[in-house]
Write an enzyme that holds these catalytic residues in place. Structure first.
Site, mmCIF file in Angstrom:
data_model
loop_
_atom_site.group_PDB
_atom_site.id
_atom_site.type_symbol
_atom_site.label_atom_id
_atom_site.label_comp_id
_atom_site.label_asym_id
_atom_site.label_seq_id
_atom_site.Cartn_x
_atom_site.Cartn_y
_atom_site.Cartn_z
ATOM 1 N N ASP A 74 -52.563 -22.864 -73.005
ATOM 2 C CA ASP A 74 -51.619 -22.191 -72.048
ATOM 3 C C ASP A 74 -52.394 -22.543 -70.311
ATOM 4 O O ASP A 74 -51.440 -22.257 -69.767
ATOM 5 C CB ASP A 74 -52.113 -20.728 -71.848
ATOM 6 N N HIS A 115 -63.939 -18.330 -73.797
ATOM 7 C CA HIS A 115 -64.906 -17.863 -75.192
ATOM 8 C C HIS A 115 -64.144 -19.612 -76.635
ATOM 9 O O HIS A 115 -64.335 -19.618 -77.295
ATOM 10 C CB HIS A 115 -63.201 -17.133 -75.471
HETATM 11 FE FE1 FEO Z 1 -56.329 -18.435 -71.995
HETATM 12 FE FE2 FEO Z 1 -58.560 -19.344 -73.924
HETATM 13 O O1 FEO Z 1 -56.697 -19.510 -73.149
#
Ligand code: FEO
Length: 408
Positions: A87, A150
């Site tokens: 993303d 993360h």
């Molecule tokens: Fe918005 Fe870990 O991607």
């Protein structure tokens, strides 16, 4: 390409140039009812522009239109990739192939490897050392490795002169909207969406968040603006607010005497039990949220668990096990590693209480304390429901006084 999209200037040399995904409703299993944004940023240097992250594939026209409202995209001399998830990295190849072929790409050490794993072994990103400072396009950037927040490659970039922190996923939320700043949104929506984001994306690494919150004052960064890659940007008092929230959500001691009662039902027997148990919990002064899986999404269950000590799960017996809807939620919750202080299970059955047994076997390794299951054959009588209510009251007693009853 002609579009009307414009960049938003957020400080003298920094612009928000990302995309708004109004239609997003599912982010790898997380229900995003209010859509999302993929924030990317353009920093004006003395010898060109630096692009911080890109946007998800399919949004390249919007990204390019916003960049073009600031500069000729060929003036981009560098891309800093804070995180390799698609993303944010999905349009790095597009920018390199179509717009700025000579731009250098910078990423963390793990980020450089991850980008090559996504875009091919020939893809070369310059690895930056953790906690290092580089001059790029005549501007000074400080990099903070935030490994496992993360992903292993995650990092923050701090524009030293502008005091703008590009924090990638951290401090973000899935919330589509045209205004740029957090103080242009309803605080209740920000609380709901930021806590939901933490519960669903960061909870599994809460101990890493807690360490980072502790180390934050020593990082040598005092941002005036914090720019996550999803949702609104933080400024002024909002920065201390969201940092405080992260410190709180990552601390297991923050959880309160609250119970989340999750259930599915076939012929309303397990549902009747859920309502009676909830009534007992409430009588014992436990804040109780009842979540029927006919209408509750797993990502909302996760959000409710963020500040709860107890998880109470019900399923009738189906094919010698639990209902698939319940298995779905439990699998999801297990991966997020919530610190469940008290677990309990219940359910109706026809000829053997194997649904409750399957629940008990699944939840016991996740919970610090586990009570004996509450089961009822076929349809609960008034007497059975009174017992379920007593069961709820006893669970409340355990939450307030520790595990002296029925714990196994
Ligand atoms: Fe918005 Fe870990 O991607």
């Amino acid at each position: 390409m002609h579009t009307s999209f414009q960049a938003i200037q957020i400080s003298p040399f920094v612009y928000r140039v990302g995309a708004i995904d109004w239609a997003l409703r599912n982010f790898h299993g997380y229900e995003t009812r209010r859509g999302s944004t993929y924030n990317a940023f353009l920093v004006k240097g003395t010898s060109g522009y630096v692009l911080i992250d890109t946007v998800k594939k399919g949004f390249e026209d919007e990204l390019m239109a916003r960049i073009k409202s600031v500069c000729d995209p060929r003036q981009i001399v560098a891309i800093i990739s804070n995180h390799a998830e698609m993303d944010h990295s999905g349009n790095i190849p597009y920018v390199l192939e179509r717009i700025a072929p000579d731009a250098k790409v910078y990423a963390s050490v793990m980020g450089a490897k991850a980008l090559a794993a996504h875009f091919g072994a020939d893809f070369h990103a310059i690895p930056v050392a953790p906690s290092s400072t580089l001059e790029i396009a005549g501007r000074k950037f400080h990099f903070v490795e935030t490994r496992m927040l993360h992903w292993p490659d995650s990092m923050w970039t701090f524009d030293v002169e502008e005091r703008v922190l590009f924090s990638n996923d951290a401090f973000g939320m899935h919330l589509a909207g045209l205004p740029c700043w957090y103080d242009e949104y309803d605080p209740a929506i920000l609380e709901e969406e930021s806590s939901k984001y933490f519960a669903n994306i960061l909870m599994t690494y809460a101990s890493v968040v807690a360490k980072l919150c502790e180390a934050y004052p020593t990082l040598g960064i005092e941002p005036a603006i914090v720019c996550p890659d999803h949702g609104p940007l933080w400024r002024g008092d909002g920065i201390a607010h969201i940092l405080g929230r992260y410190a709180r959500w990552s601390n297991p001691l923050y959880r309160k005497n609250k119970a989340v009662v999750v259930y599915d039902t076939m012929w309303h027997s397990t549902e009747k039990m859920a309502y009676a148990i909830a009534d007992g919990l409430n009588a014992g002064n436990v804040e109780t949220v009842v979540m029927p899986l006919s209408g509750s999404h797993r990502s909302d269950v996760a959000r409710e668990l963020l500040d709860s000590k107890a998880l109470i799960v019900g399923s009738p017996t189906l094919n010698q096990g639990m209902m698939p809807s319940v298995a779905d939620v439990l699998t999801y919750i297990k991966g997020l590693k919530f610190p469940i202080e008290l677990g309990a299970v219940f359910g109706s059955y026809g000829w053997a209480p194997l649904g409750a047994k399957a629940l008990q076997d699944f939840i016991a390794p996740m919970a610090q304390n586990m009570t004996n299951p509450m089961t009822v054959q076929f349809v609960p009588t008034q007497d059975d429901l009174a017992k379920c209510r007593d069961y709820g009251e006893e669970l409340a007693h355990v939450l307030y006084n520790g595990c002296t009853w029925q714990c196994v």
